[in-house]
Design an enzyme around this catalytic site. Sequence first.
Site, mmCIF file in Angstrom:
data_model
loop_
_atom_site.group_PDB
_atom_site.id
_atom_site.type_symbol
_atom_site.label_atom_id
_atom_site.label_comp_id
_atom_site.label_asym_id
_atom_site.label_seq_id
_atom_site.Cartn_x
_atom_site.Cartn_y
_atom_site.Cartn_z
ATOM 1 N N ASN A 9 0.863 -1.183 0.000
ATOM 2 C CA ASN A 9 0.000 0.000 0.000
ATOM 3 C C ASN A 9 0.894 1.226 0.000
ATOM 4 O OD1 ASN A 9 -1.925 1.986 0.370
ATOM 5 N ND2 ASN A 9 -2.355 1.466 2.502
ATOM 6 N N TRP A 10 1.000 1.866 -1.153
ATOM 7 C CA TRP A 10 1.934 2.988 -1.298
ATOM 8 C C TRP A 10 1.398 4.284 -0.709
ATOM 9 C CZ3 TRP A 10 4.142 2.503 -6.994
ATOM 10 C CH2 TRP A 10 4.778 1.264 -7.124
ATOM 11 N N LYS A 11 0.113 4.303 -0.372
ATOM 12 C CA LYS A 11 -0.513 5.492 0.209
ATOM 13 C C LYS A 11 -0.278 6.710 -0.701
ATOM 14 C CE LYS A 11 -0.189 3.370 4.725
ATOM 15 N NZ LYS A 11 -0.080 3.566 6.191
ATOM 16 N N HIS A 97 -9.505 1.275 4.866
ATOM 17 C CA HIS A 97 -8.258 1.466 5.606
ATOM 18 C C HIS A 97 -8.491 2.440 6.752
ATOM 19 C CE1 HIS A 97 -4.094 2.599 6.493
ATOM 20 N NE2 HIS A 97 -3.749 1.470 5.888
ATOM 21 N N GLU A 99 -6.920 4.851 7.815
ATOM 22 C CA GLU A 99 -6.708 6.267 7.472
ATOM 23 C C GLU A 99 -7.911 6.834 6.732
ATOM 24 O OE1 GLU A 99 -1.924 5.445 7.240
ATOM 25 O OE2 GLU A 99 -3.072 5.675 5.385
ATOM 26 N N GLU A 169 -5.297 -4.773 10.671
ATOM 27 C CA GLU A 169 -4.308 -3.724 10.906
ATOM 28 C C GLU A 169 -4.538 -3.099 12.275
ATOM 29 O OE1 GLU A 169 -4.854 -0.702 7.868
ATOM 30 O OE2 GLU A 169 -6.802 -0.242 8.717
ATOM 31 N N GLY A 175 2.536 2.755 10.927
ATOM 32 C CA GLY A 175 3.429 3.898 10.794
ATOM 33 C C GLY A 175 4.101 4.310 12.086
ATOM 34 N N SER A 215 2.935 -2.599 10.228
ATOM 35 C CA SER A 215 4.398 -2.449 10.238
ATOM 36 C C SER A 215 5.135 -3.772 10.043
ATOM 37 C CB SER A 215 4.865 -1.764 11.537
ATOM 38 O OG SER A 215 4.381 -0.448 11.613
ATOM 39 N N GLY A 236 3.181 -1.203 4.275
ATOM 40 C CA GLY A 236 3.192 0.237 4.069
ATOM 41 C C GLY A 236 4.569 0.716 3.657
ATOM 42 N N GLY A 237 5.304 1.293 4.615
ATOM 43 C CA GLY A 237 6.593 1.914 4.307
ATOM 44 C C GLY A 237 7.583 0.993 3.625
#
Length: 256
Positions: A9-11, A97, A99, A169, A175, A215, A236-237
């Site tokens: 998920n590149w957001k 999600h 967010e 999640e 994050g 994470s 994510g990251g």
Amino acid sequence: MRRFLIAGNWKMNCGPKETSTLLQGIENIIGNMPKAVDGLVCPPTISLTTASVELQDIDGLALGAQNVHSEDNGAYTGEVSTEMLTEVNCEYVILGHSERRQYFGETDKTVNAKVNKALNDGLKPVICVGESLEQRKANEHKLRVKKQVQGALIGVEEDDASNLVIAYEPIWAIGTGETATPDQAQEMHKMIREELSELYSEEAAAKIRILYGGSMKPHNAEELLQKPDVDGGLIGGASLKADSFTDIIHIANELS
């Protein structure tokens, strides 16, 4: 056996140029890797067309979007439809999600409408569920996640179950660098699968992949993926760098 799904998920990262560079880097690393694992990348909407072109040369890596509207078309400024996504060869779409829920007011009801729309139009929804730190400390985490699973799947028939993906999640681990322990992840994944068995059947629940989305990184992927009900990761990251994303794919390959 459920195949691992490693999803990035590149957001709100990577415009078209960065998308091209990142996917070429991924291709250079995984070109000769055994394809025992399903891979997925979910760039921002503006980069989907670029990603679709680049992915023509990468076996085993599918394309997904980060959101979709529940209507076919119309006066919904800034939104994207299922038809638009399928036109650029999207196979998956992330829905609900944390967010999106936190910053854009999405609810179980709106997520449910999107889930049904996605399934009806040939997209596989990656449905995100999870609890806050406060809910976990209050021992409300299981009730919260059960409610989200139930709410997202209203109107979804068992025939569509094999096209579902659930991503657990823990919001407190997104994050932050914090990660649920493998045992905590397994406990929640097992509970989600039991809930899916109640909604459908044990046979149907056994086919649904449940990803861990808090994470996951190369250093903790192996112990998480070894748990029986953890079927992959929503990354994510670590998905924004070719080496770390492909390291996780490699670990999943080794465990397959």
